[in-house]
Design a protein around this motif. Structure first.
Motif, PDB file in Angstrom:
ATOM      1  N   ILE A 143       0.893  -1.334  -0.058  1.00  0.00           N
ATOM      2  CA  ILE A 143       0.030   0.122  -0.181  1.00  0.00           C
ATOM      3  C   ILE A 143       0.695   1.255  -0.129  1.00  0.00           C
ATOM      4  CG2 ILE A 143      -1.860   1.505   1.315  1.00  0.00           C
ATOM      5  CD1 ILE A 143      -2.926  -1.274   2.469  1.00  0.00           C
ATOM      6  N   ALA A 144       1.855   1.295   0.808  1.00  0.00           N
ATOM      7  CA  ALA A 144       2.719   2.600   0.963  1.00  0.00           C
ATOM      8  C   ALA A 144       3.929   2.337   1.663  1.00  0.00           C
ATOM      9  CB  ALA A 144       1.833   3.456   1.811  1.00  0.00           C
ATOM     10  N   ILE A 145       4.877   3.233   1.408  1.00  0.00           N
ATOM     11  CA  ILE A 145       6.283   2.887   1.870  1.00  0.00           C
ATOM     12  C   ILE A 145       5.984   4.217   3.155  1.00  0.00           C
ATOM     13  CG2 ILE A 145       8.597   3.841   1.884  1.00  0.00           C
ATOM     14  CD1 ILE A 145       7.851   1.151   0.292  1.00  0.00           C
ATOM     15  N   VAL A 146       6.335   3.761   4.443  1.00  0.00           N
ATOM     16  CA  VAL A 146       6.063   4.873   5.593  1.00  0.00           C
ATOM     17  C   VAL A 146       7.429   4.905   6.185  1.00  0.00           C
ATOM     18  CG1 VAL A 146       3.640   4.117   5.942  1.00  0.00           C
ATOM     19  CG2 VAL A 146       5.434   2.626   7.196  1.00  0.00           C
ATOM     20  N   GLU A 147       7.759   6.093   6.728  1.00  0.00           N
ATOM     21  CA  GLU A 147       8.842   6.663   7.431  1.00  0.00           C
ATOM     22  C   GLU A 147       8.384   7.333   8.675  1.00  0.00           C
ATOM     23  OE1 GLU A 147      11.245   8.881   4.689  1.00  0.00           O
ATOM     24  OE2 GLU A 147      11.980   7.137   3.553  1.00  0.00           O
ATOM     25  N   ALA A 148       9.361   6.975   9.483  1.00  0.00           N
ATOM     26  CA  ALA A 148       9.117   7.702  10.868  1.00  0.00           C
ATOM     27  C   ALA A 148      10.572   7.971  11.591  1.00  0.00           C
ATOM     28  CB  ALA A 148       8.204   7.054  11.866  1.00  0.00           C
ATOM     29  N   VAL A 149      10.507   9.063  12.601  1.00  0.00           N
ATOM     30  CA  VAL A 149      11.718   9.208  13.502  1.00  0.00           C
ATOM     31  C   VAL A 149      11.031   9.330  14.941  1.00  0.00           C
ATOM     32  CG1 VAL A 149      13.345  11.182  13.803  1.00  0.00           C
ATOM     33  CG2 VAL A 149      12.609  10.525  11.609  1.00  0.00           C
ATOM     34  N   GLY A 150      11.636   8.592  15.724  1.00  0.00           N
ATOM     35  CA  GLY A 150      11.174   8.369  17.223  1.00  0.00           C
ATOM     36  C   GLY A 150      11.522   9.826  17.762  1.00  0.00           C
ATOM     37  N   SER A 151      11.182   9.878  19.150  1.00  0.00           N
ATOM     38  CA  SER A 151      11.199  11.007  19.843  1.00  0.00           C
ATOM     39  C   SER A 151      12.861  11.222  20.305  1.00  0.00           C
ATOM     40  CB  SER A 151      10.332  11.097  21.008  1.00  0.00           C
ATOM     41  OG  SER A 151      10.739  11.785  22.154  1.00  0.00           O
ATOM     42  N   ALA A 152      13.544  12.227  20.408  1.00  0.00           N
ATOM     43  CA  ALA A 152      14.786  12.181  20.899  1.00  0.00           C
ATOM     44  C   ALA A 152      14.833  12.269  22.489  1.00  0.00           C
ATOM     45  CB  ALA A 152      15.379  13.814  20.390  1.00  0.00           C
ATOM     46  N   PHE A 153      13.780  12.453  22.960  1.00  0.00           N
ATOM     47  CA  PHE A 153      13.832  12.500  24.685  1.00  0.00           C
ATOM     48  C   PHE A 153      13.212  10.955  25.010  1.00  0.00           C
ATOM     49  CE2 PHE A 153      12.748  16.658  23.127  1.00  0.00           C
ATOM     50  CZ  PHE A 153      13.953  17.256  23.531  1.00  0.00           C
ATOM     51  N   THR A 154      13.232   9.959  24.304  1.00  0.00           N
ATOM     52  CA  THR A 154      12.924   8.648  24.956  1.00  0.00           C
ATOM     53  C   THR A 154      14.408   7.874  25.269  1.00  0.00           C
ATOM     54  OG1 THR A 154      11.066   8.274  23.165  1.00  0.00           O
ATOM     55  CG2 THR A 154      12.078   6.211  24.148  1.00  0.00           C
ATOM     56  N   VAL A 155      14.403   7.583  26.355  1.00  0.00           N
ATOM     57  CA  VAL A 155      15.497   6.813  27.002  1.00  0.00           C
ATOM     58  C   VAL A 155      15.700   5.318  26.837  1.00  0.00           C
ATOM     59  CG1 VAL A 155      16.938   6.622  29.317  1.00  0.00           C
ATOM     60  CG2 VAL A 155      15.408   8.597  28.867  1.00  0.00           C
ATOM     61  N   GLY A 156      16.656   5.048  26.324  1.00  0.00           N
ATOM     62  CA  GLY A 156      17.086   3.474  26.179  1.00  0.00           C
ATOM     63  C   GLY A 156      16.966   3.233  24.963  1.00  0.00           C
ATOM     64  N   SER A 157      17.751   2.270  24.300  1.00  0.00           N
ATOM     65  CA  SER A 157      17.945   1.781  22.969  1.00  0.00           C
ATOM     66  C   SER A 157      16.562   1.088  22.462  1.00  0.00           C
ATOM     67  CB  SER A 157      19.118   0.919  22.789  1.00  0.00           C
ATOM     68  OG  SER A 157      19.190   0.722  21.381  1.00  0.00           O
ATOM     69  N   GLN A 158      16.206   0.057  23.465  1.00  0.00           N
ATOM     70  CA  GLN A 158      14.930  -0.588  23.012  1.00  0.00           C
ATOM     71  C   GLN A 158      13.735   0.173  23.056  1.00  0.00           C
ATOM     72  OE1 GLN A 158      15.120  -4.074  22.202  1.00  0.00           O
ATOM     73  NE2 GLN A 158      12.950  -3.506  21.583  1.00  0.00           N
ATOM     74  N   ASN A 159      13.581   1.056  24.056  1.00  0.00           N
ATOM     75  CA  ASN A 159      12.483   1.911  24.128  1.00  0.00           C
ATOM     76  C   ASN A 159      12.397   2.904  22.920  1.00  0.00           C
ATOM     77  OD1 ASN A 159      11.771   0.783  26.498  1.00  0.00           O
ATOM     78  ND2 ASN A 159      12.951   2.494  27.720  1.00  0.00           N
ATOM     79  N   ARG A 160      13.408   3.170  22.318  1.00  0.00           N
ATOM     80  CA  ARG A 160      13.497   4.238  21.213  1.00  0.00           C
ATOM     81  C   ARG A 160      13.034   3.213  20.021  1.00  0.00           C
ATOM     82  NH1 ARG A 160      18.338   6.237  23.264  1.00  0.00           N
ATOM     83  NH2 ARG A 160      19.552   4.965  21.692  1.00  0.00           N
ATOM     84  N   THR A 161      13.520   2.073  19.725  1.00  0.00           N
ATOM     85  CA  THR A 161      12.991   1.077  18.897  1.00  0.00           C
ATOM     86  C   THR A 161      11.788   0.911  18.901  1.00  0.00           C
ATOM     87  OG1 THR A 161      15.274   0.053  18.701  1.00  0.00           O
ATOM     88  CG2 THR A 161      13.287  -1.017  17.762  1.00  0.00           C
ATOM     89  N   ASP A 162      11.071   0.709  20.168  1.00  0.00           N
ATOM     90  CA  ASP A 162       9.635   0.375  20.243  1.00  0.00           C
ATOM     91  C   ASP A 162       8.731   1.458  19.790  1.00  0.00           C
ATOM     92  OD1 ASP A 162      10.640  -2.123  21.232  1.00  0.00           O
ATOM     93  OD2 ASP A 162      10.117  -1.854  23.376  1.00  0.00           O
ATOM     94  N   ALA A 163       9.242   2.761  20.386  1.00  0.00           N
ATOM     95  CA  ALA A 163       8.663   3.877  20.007  1.00  0.00           C
ATOM     96  C   ALA A 163       8.510   3.976  18.370  1.00  0.00           C
ATOM     97  CB  ALA A 163       9.130   5.022  20.753  1.00  0.00           C
ATOM     98  N   LEU A 164       9.628   3.977  17.897  1.00  0.00           N
ATOM     99  CA  LEU A 164       9.823   4.063  16.250  1.00  0.00           C
ATOM    100  C   LEU A 164       8.822   3.031  15.533  1.00  0.00           C
ATOM    101  CD1 LEU A 164      10.905   5.160  13.718  1.00  0.00           C
ATOM    102  CD2 LEU A 164      12.518   3.704  13.959  1.00  0.00           C
TER     103      LEU A 164
END
Length: 166
Positions: A78-99
């Protein structure tokens, strides 16, 4: 006596001029700092994007979007989607999950019930800092702090998987 009084007046005015000049410099430093912090905050809020490559469907809830690391047997792009996570999320796994949640939100907007992860990595780094300083006699002292802002960036193919093959 009048020469001494004139000299005192001159010294007094020169001192006031220096003080005003210092205050002016401090105000311009503060306003420049404010502008820089605002720009970093705006950059931290960069929004997601999507490019349609198929026919969109009615929007669904992001919780209904399944994440695939490999394509399922049968699906429709259907589409190519892109996103950027928050710069204020702490922890690598948390940043990945949020993304991944942001990618699912974008996919859900075009009615995709799945996403195939394409690319994930760190977005361009930045830092935010603040400082202050003062003069004491002929010397000065300053204090500053800085913190790095790291964001995850990713893209995925938003897909529709027929119910029979899920």
């Amino acid at each position: 006596m009048t020469d001494l009084r004139g000299l005192q007046d001159f010294a007094s005015h020169t001192s006031i001029a220096r003080s005003c000049s210092r205050n002016s410099k401090m105000r311009s430093t503060v306003s420049l700092s404010t502008v820089l912090v605002a720009l970093v905050m705006l950059a931290a809020c960069a929004g997601p994007s999507r490019v349609l490559i198929g026919t969109p469907r009615p929007p669904i809830e992001p919780a209904q979007v399944k994440v695939y690391s490999q394509p399922p047997e049968k699906y429709e792009e259907i589409a190519i989607v892109e996103a950027v996570g928050s710069a204020f999320t702490v922890g690598s796994q948390n940043r990945t999950d949020a993304l991944i949640e942001r990618l699912k939100e974008e996919a859900a907007k075009v009615g995709a019930n799945g996403v195939i992860l394409r690319e994930m990595g760190e977005a361009g780094g930045a830092s935010v800092g603040a400082g202050t300083g003062t003069t004491i006699g002929v010397g000065g002292i300053g204090v500053g702090v800085s913190a790095p802002l790291s964001r995850r960036r990713g893209s995925a193919t938003a897909i529709y998987v027929p119910e029979a093959t899920q």
